[in-house]
Design an enzyme around this catalytic site. Sequence first.
Site, PDB file in Angstrom:
ATOM      1  N   ASP A   6       0.818  -1.203   0.000  1.00  7.80           N
ATOM      2  CA  ASP A   6       0.000   0.000   0.000  1.00  7.80           C
ATOM      3  C   ASP A   6       0.859   1.264   0.000  1.00  7.80           C
ATOM      4  O   ASP A   6       1.517   1.572   0.995  1.00  7.80           O
ATOM      5  CB  ASP A   6      -0.920  -0.012   1.226  1.00  7.80           C
ATOM      6  CG  ASP A   6      -1.926   1.121   1.220  1.00  7.80           C
ATOM      7  OD1 ASP A   6      -2.114   1.743   0.156  1.00  7.80           O
ATOM      8  OD2 ASP A   6      -2.526   1.383   2.276  1.00  7.80           O
ATOM      9  N   ASP A 218      -2.128   5.299  -5.481  1.00  7.76           N
ATOM     10  CA  ASP A 218      -2.337   4.406  -4.344  1.00  7.76           C
ATOM     11  C   ASP A 218      -2.487   2.951  -4.781  1.00  7.76           C
ATOM     12  O   ASP A 218      -3.533   2.548  -5.279  1.00  7.76           O
ATOM     13  CB  ASP A 218      -3.590   4.870  -3.595  1.00  7.76           C
ATOM     14  CG  ASP A 218      -3.872   4.054  -2.353  1.00  7.76           C
ATOM     15  OD1 ASP A 218      -3.019   3.226  -1.960  1.00  7.76           O
ATOM     16  OD2 ASP A 218      -4.953   4.235  -1.764  1.00  7.76           O
TER      17      ASP A 218
END
Length: 374
Positions: A6, A218
């Site tokens: 992430d 992201d």
Amino acid sequence: IRVQIDTGSSDLWFPGTNNPQCPQGTATPIDQGSPYQDDFDYCLRSAQYDPGASSSWKVDASAPAFNIEYVDYSFATGSWGTDNVQWNDVTIDNFFLASAQNSNATSVFGIALTTDESSNEGSDAFQYPNFPQRLKSDGYISKIVYSLYPSEDPYTTSGDIDITLLFGGVDTAKYSGTLEVFPLDSNYDLAITLTGISTDISGQTSVASTQSLSAVLDSGTTLQALPYNIVEQLAYNLGGSGETDSYGYFIVPCNYGSDDHITYTFGTKNINVPVEAVVSSDGNGNCALAIEPTNGLTILGDTFLINAYVVYDLEDREIAIAQAKYTSTENIQPVISSIPGAVRAAAVAAPSVAASATGGFVTSIIDSSATSPA
């Protein structure tokens, strides 16, 4: 343990084995209830961490409780501590991480800025060296930098797409055109300024937005999120009528040409994303534009990133980006100071909506949470 890489968060944490969010004996992924989102697998034993079974786990009694919540309202609470972490040939001893006793999300391996660590909040806030920082301090890389790019052509691959995460280096064979460097918009998010979005359908170009937006790149988000008015205009450009489905996504036709694409513009740098990457079927012959309409938040997740080569420079607070090239050829170079082959982009308008070493690198092929659109 399977984790989700992430770039939108900074902590490593694992769900525990006695998670109250998991029904007794659950051993299958939890259905999110949307045909456009992957199911959660945090109740699978292979996705859980048992600190009691680790001889090297040490709880940090002086640290406040671990508590994190994400944009999609998933959460985790538990305890901070240290353990020895191995990732391929890399071993980091006494690494600071969290064991979650209560969570409704999959293990997250956050590799963003330390300023975005969940421990920074509250009256007892603190920072710690997260994984990218430890790679440098432990001598594995020369600069806190990493590249994220597709290992294979997502449009000719069935099933999950392999993504390469390369710490401390850049592979100049894996992108086309120039690799342009942009400053981060924020001290907390890995975001750069998106200055425009347009569509090219059957050779006809239509503008969807000229607004400057702070866009988070992201890897922890499967889809994309854009302001409502932009998603609505994109849907119109793609032939939709403005109608939404029961999940809130705009309905669009199902069939597009292989050359039809959406162009995301960052200053003078364009990244093209085939329309098929962002149009999903519900399995009943209906299709929707799988971009979430928001009140202003802009996130470019996996359906964007599988088309781009992105270098995250956490030391100089910059991101370099180029169109991905799907090739088996490699030319990996360590990053010592500046990013090899990269050029600095011209300055762009500020977003109106916010968000001595010999050189070394560490690389791994990871499974993306994105599924091939093919």
